[in-house]
Motif scaffolding. Structure first.
Motif, PDB file in Angstrom:
ATOM      1  N   HIS A  40       7.478 -15.556 -19.124  1.00 33.65           N
ATOM      2  CA  HIS A  40       6.369 -15.816 -18.226  1.00 33.65           C
ATOM      3  C   HIS A  40       6.713 -16.919 -17.222  1.00 33.65           C
ATOM      4  O   HIS A  40       6.514 -16.802 -16.021  1.00 33.65           O
ATOM      5  CB  HIS A  40       5.122 -16.195 -19.040  1.00 33.65           C
ATOM      6  N   LYS A  41       7.279 -18.007 -17.755  1.00 34.60           N
ATOM      7  CA  LYS A  41       7.646 -19.159 -16.922  1.00 34.60           C
ATOM      8  C   LYS A  41       8.662 -18.766 -15.842  1.00 34.60           C
ATOM      9  O   LYS A  41       8.617 -19.272 -14.713  1.00 34.60           O
ATOM     10  CB  LYS A  41       8.258 -20.212 -17.847  1.00 34.60           C
ATOM     11  N   HIS A  42       9.560 -17.856 -16.180  1.00 32.48           N
ATOM     12  CA  HIS A  42      10.639 -17.490 -15.252  1.00 32.48           C
ATOM     13  C   HIS A  42      10.314 -16.294 -14.375  1.00 32.48           C
ATOM     14  O   HIS A  42      11.114 -15.897 -13.545  1.00 32.48           O
ATOM     15  CB  HIS A  42      11.944 -17.257 -16.035  1.00 32.48           C
ATOM     16  N   SER A  43       9.141 -15.676 -14.611  1.00 35.02           N
ATOM     17  CA  SER A  43       8.771 -14.508 -13.788  1.00 35.02           C
ATOM     18  C   SER A  43       7.803 -14.883 -12.689  1.00 35.02           C
ATOM     19  O   SER A  43       7.333 -14.032 -11.957  1.00 35.02           O
ATOM     20  CB  SER A  43       8.111 -13.432 -14.652  1.00 35.02           C
ATOM     21  N   GLN A  44       7.434 -16.154 -12.613  1.00 37.01           N
ATOM     22  CA  GLN A  44       6.410 -16.569 -11.647  1.00 37.01           C
ATOM     23  C   GLN A  44       6.964 -16.574 -10.225  1.00 37.01           C
ATOM     24  O   GLN A  44       8.118 -16.871 -10.039  1.00 37.01           O
ATOM     25  CB  GLN A  44       5.931 -17.977 -11.997  1.00 37.01           C
ATOM     26  N   MET A  77      10.979  -7.851 -22.421  1.00 39.13           N
ATOM     27  CA  MET A  77      10.807  -9.121 -21.700  1.00 39.13           C
ATOM     28  C   MET A  77      11.481  -9.039 -20.326  1.00 39.13           C
ATOM     29  O   MET A  77      12.590  -8.522 -20.211  1.00 39.13           O
ATOM     30  CB  MET A  77      11.460 -10.274 -22.485  1.00 39.13           C
ATOM     31  N   LYS A  78      10.795  -9.574 -19.304  1.00 41.44           N
ATOM     32  CA  LYS A  78      11.377  -9.542 -17.950  1.00 41.44           C
ATOM     33  C   LYS A  78      12.618 -10.425 -17.865  1.00 41.44           C
ATOM     34  O   LYS A  78      13.609 -10.080 -17.232  1.00 41.44           O
ATOM     35  CB  LYS A  78      10.341 -10.026 -16.935  1.00 41.44           C
ATOM     36  N   VAL A  79      12.519 -11.614 -18.472  1.00 39.13           N
ATOM     37  CA  VAL A  79      13.639 -12.561 -18.450  1.00 39.13           C
ATOM     38  C   VAL A  79      13.871 -13.075 -19.873  1.00 39.13           C
ATOM     39  O   VAL A  79      12.916 -13.448 -20.554  1.00 39.13           O
ATOM     40  CB  VAL A  79      13.347 -13.772 -17.532  1.00 39.13           C
ATOM     41  N   LEU A  80      15.121 -13.096 -20.275  1.00 38.78           N
ATOM     42  CA  LEU A  80      15.460 -13.640 -21.600  1.00 38.78           C
ATOM     43  C   LEU A  80      16.258 -14.939 -21.433  1.00 38.78           C
ATOM     44  O   LEU A  80      16.956 -15.111 -20.427  1.00 38.78           O
ATOM     45  CB  LEU A  80      16.307 -12.629 -22.378  1.00 38.78           C
ATOM     46  N   PRO A  81      16.174 -15.833 -22.399  1.00 38.60           N
ATOM     47  CA  PRO A  81      16.999 -17.051 -22.314  1.00 38.60           C
ATOM     48  C   PRO A  81      18.484 -16.702 -22.470  1.00 38.60           C
ATOM     49  O   PRO A  81      18.823 -15.659 -23.034  1.00 38.60           O
ATOM     50  CB  PRO A  81      16.518 -17.881 -23.506  1.00 38.60           C
ATOM     51  N   LYS A  82      19.343 -17.579 -21.939  1.00 44.46           N
ATOM     52  CA  LYS A  82      20.788 -17.377 -22.145  1.00 44.46           C
ATOM     53  C   LYS A  82      21.215 -18.025 -23.454  1.00 44.46           C
ATOM     54  O   LYS A  82      22.270 -17.711 -23.998  1.00 44.46           O
ATOM     55  CB  LYS A  82      21.579 -17.992 -20.982  1.00 44.46           C
ATOM     56  N   MET A  83      20.391 -18.983 -23.901  1.00 40.54           N
ATOM     57  CA  MET A  83      20.720 -19.673 -25.148  1.00 40.54           C
ATOM     58  C   MET A  83      19.437 -20.044 -25.881  1.00 40.54           C
ATOM     59  O   MET A  83      18.450 -20.451 -25.254  1.00 40.54           O
ATOM     60  CB  MET A  83      21.536 -20.928 -24.857  1.00 40.54           C
ATOM     61  N   VAL A  84      19.467 -19.920 -27.220  1.00 47.06           N
ATOM     62  CA  VAL A  84      18.378 -20.410 -28.057  1.00 47.06           C
ATOM     63  C   VAL A  84      18.925 -21.591 -28.856  1.00 47.06           C
ATOM     64  O   VAL A  84      20.042 -21.522 -29.389  1.00 47.06           O
ATOM     65  CB  VAL A  84      17.841 -19.293 -28.991  1.00 47.06           C
ATOM     66  N   VAL A  85      18.171 -22.686 -28.878  1.00 48.25           N
ATOM     67  CA  VAL A  85      18.569 -23.871 -29.647  1.00 48.25           C
ATOM     68  C   VAL A  85      17.575 -24.044 -30.790  1.00 48.25           C
ATOM     69  O   VAL A  85      16.360 -24.038 -30.566  1.00 48.25           O
ATOM     70  CB  VAL A  85      18.599 -25.141 -28.762  1.00 48.25           C
ATOM     71  N   LEU A  86      18.104 -24.166 -32.006  1.00 47.11           N
ATOM     72  CA  LEU A  86      17.247 -24.299 -33.180  1.00 47.11           C
ATOM     73  C   LEU A  86      17.485 -25.615 -33.895  1.00 47.11           C
ATOM     74  O   LEU A  86      18.640 -25.989 -34.168  1.00 47.11           O
ATOM     75  CB  LEU A  86      17.525 -23.157 -34.177  1.00 47.11           C
TER      76      LEU A  86
END
Ligand SMILES: [Mg+2]
Length: 184
Positions: free
Chosen positions: A180-184, A20-29
């Motif tokens: 995808h959202k963060h690579s635009q 992945m080009k960009v990963l989240p810093k946090m995942v919320v479940l």
């Protein structure tokens, strides 16, 4: 020495995340019907662990995580991605006990478990962690929560079919959407 199925899957996920080009810093479940296949407030204590790493309640009803959840949490931990829980259950204490019995509490750095609007959970998670909304990826089986939290700029994934919960496919799709959202 042979490796277990979970380890093999975990390795695959790790490579996927690497791609992945960009990963989240946090995942919320969310918890009920996202992480585990039950409503915590319908369970009857005391709980006891079973031999397979699961648990049963006082009636002998199985208290189980969805099958891919532990692998996903392990991969997040390995990548240094923070994990937060956001649940509006009416029984927070039981929720925390179940997390402990299922041995998943160690994966989480933030817990927002009490009945309120998801906005409040996210506001608290944001201020306690310092992670910006845009760097968070959220999974929930409630469509209203997804629409609300999307407005904050969090990338949100709606778990439409609660019978499946957080599957590997859904998790990967969520990561792809985030990247995808963060690579635009
Ligand atoms: Mg839920």
């Amino acid at each position: 020495m042979s490796s277990t199925r979970a380890e093999c899957e975990g390795d695959g996920l790790s490579e996927f995340m690497q791609s992945m080009k960009v990963l989240p810093k946090m995942v919320v479940l969310n918890l009920d019907y996202t992480v585990w296949e039950l409503h915590v407030d319908m369970t009857i204590q005391p709980f006891r662990s079973d031999k397979k790493g699961g648990a049963v309640d006082w009636h002998g009803h199985k208290l189980a995580l969805f099958p891919d959840v532990r692998t996903i949490m392990t991969a997040l931990q390995e990548k240094g991605i923070k994990l937060a829980a956001a649940s509006s259950t009416t029984d927070p204490q039981t929720s925390r006990q179940l997390m402990a019995v299922l041995k998943i509490d160690k994966f989480f750095s933030h817990f927002q478990i009490f009945p309120t609007k998801k906005f409040k959970h996210f506001k608290n998670i944001q201020s306690a962690s310092g992670v910006e909304y845009k760097d968070m990826l959220f999974f929930d089986n409630m469509e209203d929560n997804i629409s609300d939290i999307t407005t904050l700029g969090v990338t949100c994934f709606y778990i439409e079919d609660q019978a499946g919960g957080l599957t590997m496919d859904r998790f990967k799709t969520g990561l792809e959407q985030f990247s995808h959202k963060h690579s635009q």
